[in-house]
Structures are given as structure tokens and as C-alpha cells.
Scaffold this active site. Structure first.
Site, PDB file in Angstrom:
ATOM      1  N   ASP A   1       0.843  -1.198   0.000  1.00  0.00           N
ATOM      2  CA  ASP A   1       0.000   0.000   0.000  1.00  0.00           C
ATOM      3  C   ASP A   1       0.884   1.256   0.000  1.00  0.00           C
ATOM      4  OD1 ASP A   1       0.849  -0.190   2.610  1.00  0.00           O
ATOM      5  OD2 ASP A   1      -1.136   0.027   3.518  1.00  0.00           O
ATOM      6  N   SER A   2       2.215   1.047   0.005  1.00  0.00           N
ATOM      7  CA  SER A   2       3.141   2.159  -0.238  1.00  0.00           C
ATOM      8  C   SER A   2       2.914   2.732  -1.634  1.00  0.00           C
ATOM      9  CB  SER A   2       4.592   1.708  -0.062  1.00  0.00           C
ATOM     10  OG  SER A   2       4.828   0.508  -0.786  1.00  0.00           O
TER      11      SER A   2
ATOM     12  N   ASP B   1      -1.130  -6.110  -0.261  1.00  0.00           N
ATOM     13  CA  ASP B   1      -1.507  -5.410   0.967  1.00  0.00           C
ATOM     14  C   ASP B   1      -3.009  -5.141   1.008  1.00  0.00           C
ATOM     15  OD1 ASP B   1       0.375  -4.937   2.927  1.00  0.00           O
ATOM     16  OD2 ASP B   1       1.235  -3.193   1.917  1.00  0.00           O
TER      17      ASP B   1
ATOM     18  N   LYS C   1      -1.600  -9.303   2.887  1.00  0.00           N
ATOM     19  CA  LYS C   1      -0.889  -8.850   4.090  1.00  0.00           C
ATOM     20  C   LYS C   1      -1.746  -7.814   4.792  1.00  0.00           C
ATOM     21  CE  LYS C   1       2.985  -6.052   3.965  1.00  0.00           C
ATOM     22  NZ  LYS C   1       2.521  -4.833   4.689  1.00  0.00           N
TER      23      LYS C   1
ATOM     24  N   GLU D   1      -1.892  -5.284   8.621  1.00  0.00           N
ATOM     25  CA  GLU D   1      -1.092  -4.745   9.721  1.00  0.00           C
ATOM     26  C   GLU D   1      -1.773  -4.977  11.061  1.00  0.00           C
ATOM     27  OE1 GLU D   1      -0.223  -0.601   8.975  1.00  0.00           O
ATOM     28  OE2 GLU D   1       0.700  -1.041   7.032  1.00  0.00           O
TER      29      GLU D   1
ATOM     30  N   GLU E   1       8.830  -4.240  10.871  1.00  0.00           N
ATOM     31  CA  GLU E   1       9.294  -2.965  10.316  1.00  0.00           C
ATOM     32  C   GLU E   1       9.846  -2.067  11.407  1.00  0.00           C
ATOM     33  OE1 GLU E   1       6.652  -1.072   7.515  1.00  0.00           O
ATOM     34  OE2 GLU E   1       7.867   0.761   7.448  1.00  0.00           O
TER      35      GLU E   1
HETATM   36  O1  KIV Z   1       3.516  -1.112   1.731  1.00  0.00           O
HETATM   37  C1  KIV Z   1       4.690  -1.485   1.802  1.00  0.00           C
HETATM   38  O2  KIV Z   1       5.536  -1.209   0.941  1.00  0.00           O
HETATM   39  C2  KIV Z   1       5.079  -2.277   2.971  1.00  0.00           C
HETATM   40  C3  KIV Z   1       6.535  -2.553   3.171  1.00  0.00           C
HETATM   41  C4  KIV Z   1       7.216  -1.346   3.680  1.00  0.00           C
HETATM   42  C5  KIV Z   1       6.767  -3.720   4.045  1.00  0.00           C
HETATM   43  O3  KIV Z   1       4.245  -2.672   3.721  1.00  0.00           O
END
Ligand code: KIV
Length: 271
Positions: free
Chosen positions: A51-52, A90, A120, A122, A189
Site C-alpha cells: 500500500d506504499s 496489501d 498482508k 497490519e 518494520e
Molecule cells: O507497503 C509497503 O511497501 C510495505 C513494506 C514497507 C513492508 O508494507
């Protein structure tokens, strides 16, 4: 470096074997077809459709604004580019925190609409019920502890997490809970290396670190950071392997000069 051709497709079982055999796991983010294709052919073990994307693709300050539909679009593009690696997608902010039914529905949409291999999300104890429900339908889940960017407004800063004993203890407990809930791996992280090492040893599932030291079972970096596309972000944990920003600027400036000077296109470059 040659790609290990004996492994036809990386699965969650391959990752488990890598941990048992002491082989480190490589993971990188990608958000589109073209980069995913290059990373997969390079031999990367896992591509994370992070989600980055909210930051590096859309230019938002945080990961919070990206939507489930947008994550699905990125993941579909990535999946079209890969043959061998495992794709983790994500779950964006707001797509799983409400309740476990909402979490399950979002995970099912990701799996059905993207062709990705896993999701994934959080958090620790707060999301265990959702993880159990998703894993219960056969969808592999990767956890994410420590600095969890979707909680940035609670933390107030992107600094190292779990330096104090109370937070470190919660992280130790959460890691075990996520493992018991059925996660196949956990991202750690920006936590102290000693804590990441202890947690990695205490789990039988792999840990993937970002700013969490060398004892994690694998490492992940955001592609824009490690390739030097985004050069403003320079945390201590980051190793920058290329300066693409500089290289692209040079190439585009040369192209501009060639157009202005009428050097491009020449006779061979026209019909
Ligand atoms: O969204 C992302 O890129 C991440 C990584 C920093 C692990 O969750």
C-alpha cells in the site's frame, strides 16, 4: 547471479523450507506489470504489492488514502508480469479493520480479482480474529508488526518502534498470536535488531525485516527507495542500489536536446 531454476514457483511452503534451511528470503515491492516482470526474471522470491503505492505511485503523504479498488488494479498489473515469485497484496486501510466479515470479504475480492497468492495486513491482537477467518478460507496471510504505517497518526512519527520494554513485550506476544492464527510470515518494520532477532528465533514461520536488522529470515525494500527513484527518503536502514532518478534525468535531458537540435529522429529512425 543465476536464478534457481529448480524452484518452478515460490509458495508459502518454499518460504518455510528456506527458513528451515537457513536460506534468506528476498522481497521487493512492485505496483505494475513492467517492473514486476523484471523483478520476477531477476529471481526475487516475493513481490509485495504494497500500500506504499499510495506514497510512491499516487504521491500521497501516507498509505491511508489508497482504496481496495486501487490496490486491486495494481495487483492485477503485477500478477500479469510474473511467472515464478509469490505475490503478496496489501489490504489497504479501511478494508479490514471494521470486523472479520469485512476483512474476509476484502481478502476474497483481492484473491478473486487479482490472481495474487496471498494478502498482508497490519496489526497484532486486534486483527487476530480476521486473520483466522481469512486463513480459514484457505487464503495465506502475511502479518506486519512494528512500525505499521496505517497507524501513523497514532504513532505521530515514523521513528523506530518497540524500543521500550512494554511495546517490545506486546510485539513478542503479537508475533506468537499471528503465528498461532495461521500467518505464513510476518513483516517486522523498523524495530531494534536485537528484538527482531529474538522474535525471529522464537517463531517457526519466517520474519521479513525492513529496518529490523540482519537476523530476520528475509528482507524487504520499497522499489522506489532501493532503485533511487525516490531520492528524498534516506533512512539509515536503506541501501540504495541505483540512482535511477539521476540516470532518467540524464536520459530525458539528452532526448530533449536531440529533439530541439533536430538530431532526433534521423533518417534511420523514420519511414
Ligand atoms: O507497503 C509497503 O511497501 C510495505 C513494506 C514497507 C513492508 O508494507
Amino acid at each position: 547471479m543465476s536464478v534457481n531454476k529448480e524452484i518452478k514457483k515460490i509458495t508459502t511452503h518454499t518460504l518455510q523450507k528456506m527458513k528451515s534451511g537457513g536460506e534468506k528470503i528476498s522481497m521487493i515491492t512492485a505496483y505494475d506489470f513492467s517492473f514486476a516482470k523484471i523483478f520476477d526474471a531477476s529471481g526475487i522470491d516475493i513481490i509485495l504489492v504494497g500500500d506504499s503505492a499510495s506514497n510512491v505511485m499516487a504521491g500521497h503523504e501516507t498509505t491511508l488514502p489508497i482504496t481496495l479498488d486501487q490496490m486491486i488494479y495494481h495487483a492485477q498489473s503485477v500478477v500479469r508480469g510474473i511467472e515464478r515469485c509469490l505475490v503478496v497484496v496489501d489490504m489497504p486501510f479501511g478494508s479490514y479493520q471494521g470486523n472479520s466479515k469485512e476483512a474476509l470479504n476484502s481478502a476474497i475480492r483481492i484473491m478473486k480479482e487479482t490472481g495474487g497468492h496471498s494478502v498482508k495486513l497490519e496489526g497484532g491482537e486486534e486483527v487476530v480474529e480476521s486473520i483466522k477467518r481469512i486463513v480459514g478460507t484457505g487464503v495465506p496471510v502475511m502479518g506486519h508488526l512494528g512500525l505499521t504505517p496505517q497507524s501513523i497518526y497514532k504513532f505521530g512519527t515514523y521513528t523506530v518502534r518497540a524500543k521500550e520494554e512494554e511495546e517490545a513485550d506486546k510485539l513478542r506476544r503479537d508475533a506468537l498470536l499471528l503465528q498461532e492464527a495461521g500467518c505464513f510470515a510476518i513483516v517486522l518494520e523498523k524495530i531494534p535488531a536485537a528484538l527482531a532477532s529474538e522474535v525471529s528465533k522464537s517463531l517457526h514461520i519466517p520474519t521479513i525485516g525492513i529496518g529490523a536488522g540482519g537476523a530476520c529470515d528475509g528482507q524487504v525494500l520499497v522499489m522506489h527507495d532501493m532503485l533511487g527513484i525516490n531520492t528524498e527518503f534516506k533512512p539509515r536502514f536503506l541501501r540504495q542500489y541505483l540512482n535511477m532518478s539521476e540516470q532518467i534525468t540524464g536520459a530525458v535531458q539528452q532526448y530533449i536536446r536531440d529533439v530541439k537540435s533536430r538530431d532526433f529522429p534521423n533518417e534511420q529512425e523514420q519511414y
